[in-house]
Design a protein around this motif. Structure first.
Motif, short mmCIF file in Angstrom:
data_model
loop_
_atom_site.label_atom_id
_atom_site.label_comp_id
_atom_site.label_asym_id
_atom_site.label_seq_id
_atom_site.Cartn_x
_atom_site.Cartn_y
_atom_site.Cartn_z
N ALA A 68 0.83 -1.21 0.00
CA ALA A 68 0.00 0.00 0.00
C ALA A 68 0.86 1.26 0.00
O ALA A 68 0.58 2.21 -0.75
N TYR A 69 1.90 1.27 0.82
CA TYR A 69 2.76 2.45 0.89
C TYR A 69 3.60 2.61 -0.37
O TYR A 69 3.89 3.73 -0.79
N THR A 70 3.99 1.49 -0.99
CA THR A 70 4.73 1.59 -2.25
C THR A 70 3.89 2.28 -3.31
O THR A 70 4.35 3.21 -4.00
N ALA A 71 2.63 1.87 -3.43
CA ALA A 71 1.73 2.50 -4.40
C ALA A 71 1.47 3.96 -4.04
O ALA A 71 1.48 4.84 -4.91
N MET A 75 2.58 7.21 -6.30
CA MET A 75 1.53 8.08 -6.84
C MET A 75 1.65 9.50 -6.31
O MET A 75 1.49 10.48 -7.06
N ASP A 76 1.94 9.62 -5.02
CA ASP A 76 1.95 10.94 -4.38
C ASP A 76 3.22 11.73 -4.68
O ASP A 76 3.17 12.93 -4.96
N LYS A 77 4.36 11.07 -4.64
CA LYS A 77 5.64 11.78 -4.80
C LYS A 77 6.14 11.83 -6.24
O LYS A 77 6.75 12.81 -6.65
N LEU A 78 5.87 10.77 -6.99
CA LEU A 78 6.39 10.69 -8.36
C LEU A 78 5.32 10.87 -9.42
O LEU A 78 5.65 10.92 -10.61
N GLY A 79 4.06 10.94 -9.02
CA GLY A 79 2.98 11.12 -9.98
C GLY A 79 2.78 9.95 -10.91
O GLY A 79 2.29 10.11 -12.04
N MET A 80 3.12 8.76 -10.47
CA MET A 80 3.01 7.57 -11.31
C MET A 80 1.55 7.15 -11.45
O MET A 80 0.77 7.29 -10.50
N GLY A 134 8.91 12.40 5.80
CA GLY A 134 8.63 13.14 4.58
C GLY A 134 8.19 12.25 3.43
O GLY A 134 7.52 12.71 2.51
N LEU A 135 8.56 10.98 3.50
CA LEU A 135 8.20 10.04 2.45
C LEU A 135 6.88 9.34 2.76
O LEU A 135 6.02 9.21 1.89
N THR A 136 6.71 8.92 4.02
CA THR A 136 5.54 8.12 4.40
C THR A 136 4.40 8.94 4.99
O THR A 136 3.30 8.42 5.16
N GLY A 137 4.66 10.21 5.31
CA GLY A 137 3.63 11.02 5.92
C GLY A 137 3.50 10.83 7.42
O GLY A 137 2.64 11.46 8.05
N GLY A 138 4.33 9.98 8.01
CA GLY A 138 4.31 9.77 9.45
C GLY A 138 2.97 9.24 9.93
O GLY A 138 2.32 8.45 9.26
N VAL A 139 2.57 9.71 11.10
CA VAL A 139 1.30 9.23 11.68
C VAL A 139 0.11 9.75 10.89
O VAL A 139 -1.00 9.19 10.98
N GLN A 140 0.28 10.82 10.12
CA GLN A 140 -0.83 11.38 9.35
C GLN A 140 -1.13 10.57 8.09
O GLN A 140 -2.24 10.65 7.55
N GLY A 141 -0.16 9.79 7.63
CA GLY A 141 -0.38 8.98 6.44
C GLY A 141 -0.35 9.79 5.16
O GLY A 141 0.11 10.94 5.12
N ILE A 142 -0.85 9.21 4.09
CA ILE A 142 -0.88 9.84 2.77
C ILE A 142 -2.30 9.78 2.23
O ILE A 142 -2.91 8.71 2.21
N VAL A 143 -2.81 10.91 1.82
CA VAL A 143 -4.14 10.99 1.22
C VAL A 143 -4.00 10.95 -0.30
O VAL A 143 -3.21 11.72 -0.87
N LEU A 144 -4.74 10.07 -0.94
CA LEU A 144 -4.69 9.92 -2.39
C LEU A 144 -6.01 10.34 -3.02
O LEU A 144 -7.00 10.54 -2.32
N SER A 145 -6.01 10.44 -4.31
CA SER A 145 -7.24 10.73 -5.05
C SER A 145 -7.66 9.46 -5.78
O SER A 145 -6.83 8.79 -6.41
N LYS A 146 -8.94 9.15 -5.71
CA LYS A 146 -9.43 7.96 -6.40
C LYS A 146 -9.37 8.17 -7.91
O LYS A 146 -9.72 9.25 -8.41
N PRO A 147 -8.91 7.17 -8.64
CA PRO A 147 -8.85 7.31 -10.10
C PRO A 147 -10.24 7.50 -10.70
O PRO A 147 -11.19 6.81 -10.33
#
Length: 344
Positions: A68-71, A75-80, A134-147
């Motif tokens: 999950a974190y790899t994806a 997506m968040d940092k590299l715009g893949m 800075g990479l994982t978002g720490g305890v706040q996590g990472i918010v993504l946008s649904k495709p």
């Protein structure tokens, strides 16, 4: 109609039902069906390791988190694109699982389970580590946008929403993963894994390389779970360390046991149990939902000790001789024996 034609007809009916299903329910139910497909891939991955190779793991929630974190990071940092993150998540988890397979060469049974349990405890804490915040978002996590779906239309008065598009995307990935597992396990690798599970000394005598195959089993199992984790992050559109507790690993193992050990279709039944039984238990009792969950699990294990697929195979074995005898001699009532006659 012969058995082969019957199988094709049933497969076609199931396919049509799966394609129409998301347009018969609301978006929330579609989201739940997405999770069922995702959990089915994860349970299948764990079943490759536990059911077919005999290695018990309580750490597959960690591989789910890594996928999950790899994806999410890609997506968040590299715009893949979201679809391109799935194979990369599988490769990363395969490498991590292959490395985790080396301790399995010297550990077994509950010792291996305890080692993987420690891995499941460690990964969520590592994701909170400040130096990689800075990479994982720490305890706040990472918010993504649904495709968003590539095109829109309406069917049965329901729009082709993002959740419905993800359902078809997840369904296609699940079909590919199940076909890969089926081809893998019915071939040379599958026979070697089963031989190691049943009798490792005899497998070694037959030329099976135990270190390679046991590590490979861990790697393949982790890759399947990592792909499921990547799909989970995309469908939920959010990842955080607290979403991947050690209870997730235990839940996957419950899904394997409920569906049936060493059964590929059993992963689907295990995923249905994982997704819907806790919700049903919560609706029955708001004060003690886990007591209801535990009671249901105990009841299932008492009634189906070999899982859902074990029960279905038993019923099919009992019904098949009777139907075959009836077809062979029409109008003659078959004689059902309690036990087969002795072979002289």
């Amino acid at each position: 109609m012969n058995n082969k034609t019957t199988k094709y007809v049933l497969a076609a009916l199931v396919l049509v039902a799966l394609l129409v299903l998301p347009f018969l329910v609301k978006n929330y139910r579609v989201f739940q069906f997405n999770l069922v497909l995702i959990y089915a891939i994860a349970v299948l991955g764990l079943n490759i390791l536990t059911g077919f190779n005999g290695q018990i793991s309580l750490g597959h929630g960690a591989f789910f988190a890594v996928g999950a974190y790899t994806a999410a990071v890609l997506m968040d940092k590299l715009g893949m694109p979201y679809w391109a993150t799935l194979p990369l998540a599988g490769v990363v988890c395969f490498g991590l699982g292959f490395l985790m397979g080396f301790p399995a060469l010297r550990l077994g049974g509950h010792y291996l389970a305890l080692a993987t349990f420690a891995f499941a405890l460690a990964v969520p804490q590592l994701l909170k580590y400040k130096k990689i915040e800075g990479l994982t978002g720490g305890v706040q996590g990472i918010v993504l946008s649904k495709p968003e779906p590539p095109f829109t239309f309406r069917f049965l008065d329901q729009p082709f929403s993002a959740d419905r598009w993800l359902y078809f995307f997840t369904l296609a990935v699940a079909v590919v993963m199940f076909l890969l597992a089926w081809n893998l396990l019915r071939g040379r690798i599958g026979r070697a894994l089963i031989a190691i599970r049943d009798h490792p000394i005899a497998a070694t005598a037959m030329g099976v390389n135990l270190p390679v195959f046991k590590s490979m089993a861990f790697g393949i199992s982790a890759a399947f779970t990592g792909v499921a984790g990547a799909l989970g992050g995309i469908c939920v559109a959010f990842v955080s360390p607290d979403s991947f507790t050690v209870f997730l690993s235990i839940t996957f193992l419950v899904g394997v046991v409920v569906g049936g050990l060493a059964s590929i279709p059993g992963a689907i039944f295990g995923a249905i149990f994982i997704q819907f039984v806790p919700n049903i238990a919560d609706e029955i009792s708001k004060s003690a939902p886990w007591a209801i969950y535990g009671a249901v699990l105990i009841g299932l294990m008492y009634l189906m000790p070999t899982g859902v697929m074990g029960l279905l195979k038993t019923l099919w074995a009992r019904l098949r001789p009777r139907s075959a005898m009836t077809a062979a001699t029409p109008g003659v009532r078959p004689v059902v024996q309690d036990s087969p006659p002795p072979v002289l």
